[in-house]
Design a protein around this motif. Sequence first.
Motif, PDB file in Angstrom:
ATOM      1  N   GLN A 351      46.938  33.529  40.652  1.00 23.03           N
ATOM      2  CA  GLN A 351      46.761  34.314  39.297  1.00 23.03           C
ATOM      3  C   GLN A 351      47.451  35.606  39.517  1.00 23.03           C
ATOM      4  OE1 GLN A 351      47.792  34.930  36.283  1.00 23.03           O
ATOM      5  NE2 GLN A 351      45.936  33.654  35.097  1.00 23.03           N
ATOM      6  N   LYS A 352      48.317  36.100  39.190  1.00 21.28           N
ATOM      7  CA  LYS A 352      48.197  37.463  39.186  1.00 21.28           C
ATOM      8  C   LYS A 352      49.025  38.195  37.571  1.00 21.28           C
ATOM      9  CE  LYS A 352      53.719  37.485  39.102  1.00 21.28           C
ATOM     10  NZ  LYS A 352      54.889  37.566  39.135  1.00 21.28           N
ATOM     11  N   ILE A 353      48.285  39.784  38.348  1.00 22.66           N
ATOM     12  CA  ILE A 353      48.456  40.209  36.561  1.00 22.66           C
ATOM     13  C   ILE A 353      48.974  42.007  37.798  1.00 22.66           C
ATOM     14  CG2 ILE A 353      46.290  41.466  37.463  1.00 22.66           C
ATOM     15  CD1 ILE A 353      46.089  42.058  34.521  1.00 22.66           C
ATOM     16  N   ASP A 354      50.513  42.571  36.534  1.00 21.85           N
ATOM     17  CA  ASP A 354      50.193  43.861  37.594  1.00 21.85           C
ATOM     18  C   ASP A 354      49.638  45.183  37.064  1.00 21.85           C
ATOM     19  OD1 ASP A 354      51.656  47.003  37.033  1.00 21.85           O
ATOM     20  OD2 ASP A 354      54.023  45.050  36.817  1.00 21.85           O
ATOM     21  N   PHE A 539      46.640  42.656  47.623  1.00 24.23           N
ATOM     22  CA  PHE A 539      48.583  43.576  47.370  1.00 24.23           C
ATOM     23  C   PHE A 539      50.244  43.042  47.120  1.00 24.23           C
ATOM     24  CE2 PHE A 539      50.660  47.909  45.959  1.00 24.23           C
ATOM     25  CZ  PHE A 539      50.633  47.480  44.152  1.00 24.23           C
ATOM     26  N   ASP A 540      50.852  43.315  46.028  1.00 24.63           N
ATOM     27  CA  ASP A 540      52.199  42.180  46.035  1.00 24.63           C
ATOM     28  C   ASP A 540      52.892  44.186  45.941  1.00 24.63           C
ATOM     29  OD1 ASP A 540      55.378  42.386  46.284  1.00 24.63           O
ATOM     30  OD2 ASP A 540      55.199  40.541  45.667  1.00 24.63           O
ATOM     31  N   ASN A 544      54.007  45.704  42.961  1.00 22.59           N
ATOM     32  CA  ASN A 544      52.989  46.236  42.165  1.00 22.59           C
ATOM     33  C   ASN A 544      52.176  45.393  41.960  1.00 22.59           C
ATOM     34  OD1 ASN A 544      51.851  48.831  41.715  1.00 22.59           O
ATOM     35  ND2 ASN A 544      52.633  48.912  39.303  1.00 22.59           N
ATOM     36  N   ALA A 545      52.129  43.789  41.583  1.00 16.70           N
ATOM     37  CA  ALA A 545      51.586  43.367  41.658  1.00 16.70           C
ATOM     38  C   ALA A 545      50.142  43.343  42.279  1.00 16.70           C
ATOM     39  CB  ALA A 545      51.817  42.241  41.542  1.00 16.70           C
ATOM     40  N   GLN A 546      48.930  42.587  41.414  1.00 15.95           N
ATOM     41  CA  GLN A 546      47.339  42.589  41.958  1.00 15.95           C
ATOM     42  C   GLN A 546      47.965  40.919  42.647  1.00 15.95           C
ATOM     43  OE1 GLN A 546      45.746  45.031  43.351  1.00 15.95           O
ATOM     44  NE2 GLN A 546      44.144  43.802  44.905  1.00 15.95           N
ATOM     45  N   LYS A 547      47.786  39.950  43.068  1.00 15.10           N
ATOM     46  CA  LYS A 547      47.484  38.507  43.179  1.00 15.10           C
ATOM     47  C   LYS A 547      46.027  37.956  43.596  1.00 15.10           C
ATOM     48  CE  LYS A 547      52.616  38.385  44.470  1.00 15.10           C
ATOM     49  NZ  LYS A 547      53.440  37.592  45.332  1.00 15.10           N
ATOM     50  N   TYR A 548      45.701  37.172  43.279  1.00 18.99           N
ATOM     51  CA  TYR A 548      44.563  36.491  43.007  1.00 18.99           C
ATOM     52  C   TYR A 548      44.526  34.944  43.547  1.00 18.99           C
ATOM     53  CZ  TYR A 548      43.606  40.607  41.192  1.00 18.99           C
ATOM     54  OH  TYR A 548      42.823  41.675  41.005  1.00 18.99           O
ATOM     55  N   LEU A 549      43.867  34.826  44.638  1.00 21.09           N
ATOM     56  CA  LEU A 549      44.378  32.759  45.133  1.00 21.09           C
ATOM     57  C   LEU A 549      42.972  32.599  44.836  1.00 21.09           C
ATOM     58  CD1 LEU A 549      45.550  30.273  45.279  1.00 21.09           C
ATOM     59  CD2 LEU A 549      45.018  31.210  48.293  1.00 21.09           C
ATOM     60  N   ILE A 550      42.575  31.746  44.488  1.00 27.88           N
ATOM     61  CA  ILE A 550      40.903  30.816  44.840  1.00 27.88           C
ATOM     62  C   ILE A 550      41.128  29.462  44.736  1.00 27.88           C
ATOM     63  CG2 ILE A 550      40.655  29.778  42.413  1.00 27.88           C
ATOM     64  CD1 ILE A 550      37.774  29.808  42.466  1.00 27.88           C
ATOM     65  N   GLU A 551      40.440  28.400  46.189  1.00 31.15           N
ATOM     66  CA  GLU A 551      40.891  27.319  46.275  1.00 31.15           C
ATOM     67  C   GLU A 551      39.497  26.404  47.017  1.00 31.15           C
ATOM     68  OE1 GLU A 551      44.298  27.775  49.300  1.00 31.15           O
ATOM     69  OE2 GLU A 551      42.882  27.884  50.679  1.00 31.15           O
ATOM     70  N   THR A 552      39.946  25.460  47.120  1.00 31.15           N
ATOM     71  CA  THR A 552      38.864  24.441  48.211  1.00 31.15           C
ATOM     72  C   THR A 552      39.449  23.380  48.730  1.00 31.15           C
ATOM     73  OG1 THR A 552      37.171  22.916  48.246  1.00 31.15           O
ATOM     74  CG2 THR A 552      38.262  23.062  45.865  1.00 31.15           C
ATOM     75  N   ARG A 553      39.363  22.825  50.092  1.00 28.52           N
ATOM     76  CA  ARG A 553      39.434  21.280  50.625  1.00 28.52           C
ATOM     77  C   ARG A 553      37.915  20.711  51.043  1.00 28.52           C
ATOM     78  NH1 ARG A 553      43.824  20.271  52.855  1.00 28.52           N
ATOM     79  NH2 ARG A 553      44.073  18.966  54.617  1.00 28.52           N
ATOM     80  N   CYS A 554      38.798  19.983  49.648  1.00 28.52           N
ATOM     81  CA  CYS A 554      37.315  18.774  50.245  1.00 28.52           C
ATOM     82  C   CYS A 554      38.079  17.251  50.150  1.00 28.52           C
ATOM     83  CB  CYS A 554      36.709  18.641  48.601  1.00 28.52           C
ATOM     84  SG  CYS A 554      36.932  18.542  47.280  1.00 28.52           S
TER      85      CYS A 554
END
Length: 573
Positions: A351-354, A539-540, A544-554
């Motif tokens: 996800q990202k948001i300015d 932060f890009d 000027n974008a704040q980026k978020y990543l949620i992940e799992t490896r299973c």
Amino acid sequence: MEKFDFSGWATRNDLLCSDGRTIRKDAFKNNDGQIVPLVWEHQHSNPENVLGHALLENRDEGVYAYCSFNDSESGMAAKKLVQHGDVKSLSIYANKLKQTGSDVLHGTIREVSLVLAGANPGAFIDSVMAHGDDGETGIILGYDENIMLYHSEAKTAEKDSGEKNEETVADVFNTLSEKQKTVVYAMIGQVLEENDDPGDEEEEPETNKKEDSKGGNETMKHNVFDNFDNDAEKNDILSHSEMAAIFSDMKRYGSLKDSVMAHGIEQIDYLFPDAKNVTTTPQFIQRDMSWVQKVMNATHKTPFSRIKSILADITEDDARAKGYIKGKLKKEEVFSLLKRTTTPTTIYKKQKIDRDDVVDITDFDVVTWIKAEMRMMLDEEIARAVLVGDGRLSSSDDKINEQNIRPVWTDEDLYTVKALVEVGSSATADETAKAFIRSAIKARKNYKGSGSPTLYTTEDILTDCLLIEDTTGRVIYDSVEKLATALRVKEIVTVPVMEGLTRTDTTNGKVNLMGIIVNLADYNVGADKGGAVNMFDDFDIDYNAQKYLIETRCSGALIKPYSAIALESKVNP
């Protein structure tokens, strides 16, 4: 005095605030020595917004606050903001006010808030403390910034009393005396006169309820009557007859606002409050998620992700114990070994948001809101993949590989027994429900899983089963619990994502999924160290974008043979 993280002036006396009020000496004397909550931006609807507490000290110059943060996630985040100098302002929330003109003489402080902007020219946070391991406390920085006096909405009084006025506007207006009605006419006339003047750039007055001399529960607001002349009989205001016509036509037009506009007053919006959010954050339009945590909590977890199942089939005759005849050769037992290995895959949501939006949205913590949505959707996707698969085409780059997260529904027959519900093409809902129950009970003999399983099905199928009646018209299963007992399952869980799922079977052709009976303790979800759910942000700088990543490896797979039953019906052409 206990350790505190910072201190500063909550209020300063005898200084004109930007809202036109002046707090006088000892106005909040009764708060001396009291401890009140420390809150973020006066947001009272969520306990996460309580950051700690403030010890108040009444002084000749005003009220001084010694503030301590709690060890919650939000408290620690706010502590860092203060220590870094990102937030420098305080604000108080007070009610039980006594006021003479614009002078505040008495009130009760209910909380102190950290805020982003201020209005009182003489108040500031003057020290931030650092606590060492040896218990010593030292000042690490100081500020000379403004603080703000927060005057709460008048709705607080109604909230505190727990009472609501169900009277209409007309009912309230008719309780006024002629003298009081005259003041109302003057008020509306003055608003119209000011709005007709294109050179008038003054801010619109806000509505006020002022306390009487004995005090009360009202909080401060601007007094709309202050700007009106005492002479209410001027020719440029609405007459009594005009106002009477407006109120008499209110029922015909549907509202006071529409009635006033119909009588030629176009700026009536100035007399009505702005719309307000009923929730602190935007509400998600989403499916029922109650089943997700039931699936996630029921699965068996291991701290390794490469799962190997080794099975020995001893159901054949060759594996049976044998009788011995003297002089004959004793035969060895013969059985086959079966094994399969399941390796992990990565599941993520990005996800990202300015950053401008992050800064501008001050009504709620938009970053926390976004992260909560990401975790919620990740959990749903994993639960869906475990139970029925993610449903995407095999050619899709986003598909969760079913060799890594093996769906219970489509797993090999050695692990999931496929039971066909015999339903005619013209069967009614009652006949289909009866056939479903009958097939589930008969297929239960093939279940070799652990303990008592759970039935996962759709809301429609559950409803049809509960509506089945006997020959006398009496409902057979008058509760979900009684139906679960009849089906020999411990619980029935409805899963919205199971609606309308079909697959092609080599024997029966296209079939529709009706339910899955399984104890997910027999389903293993494995993740190596570092493969558990993790949240990353970056932060890009270019965009000027704040980026978020949620992940799992299973990985995920059934580890016990015949531990699930899939109830399916043929799809009629």
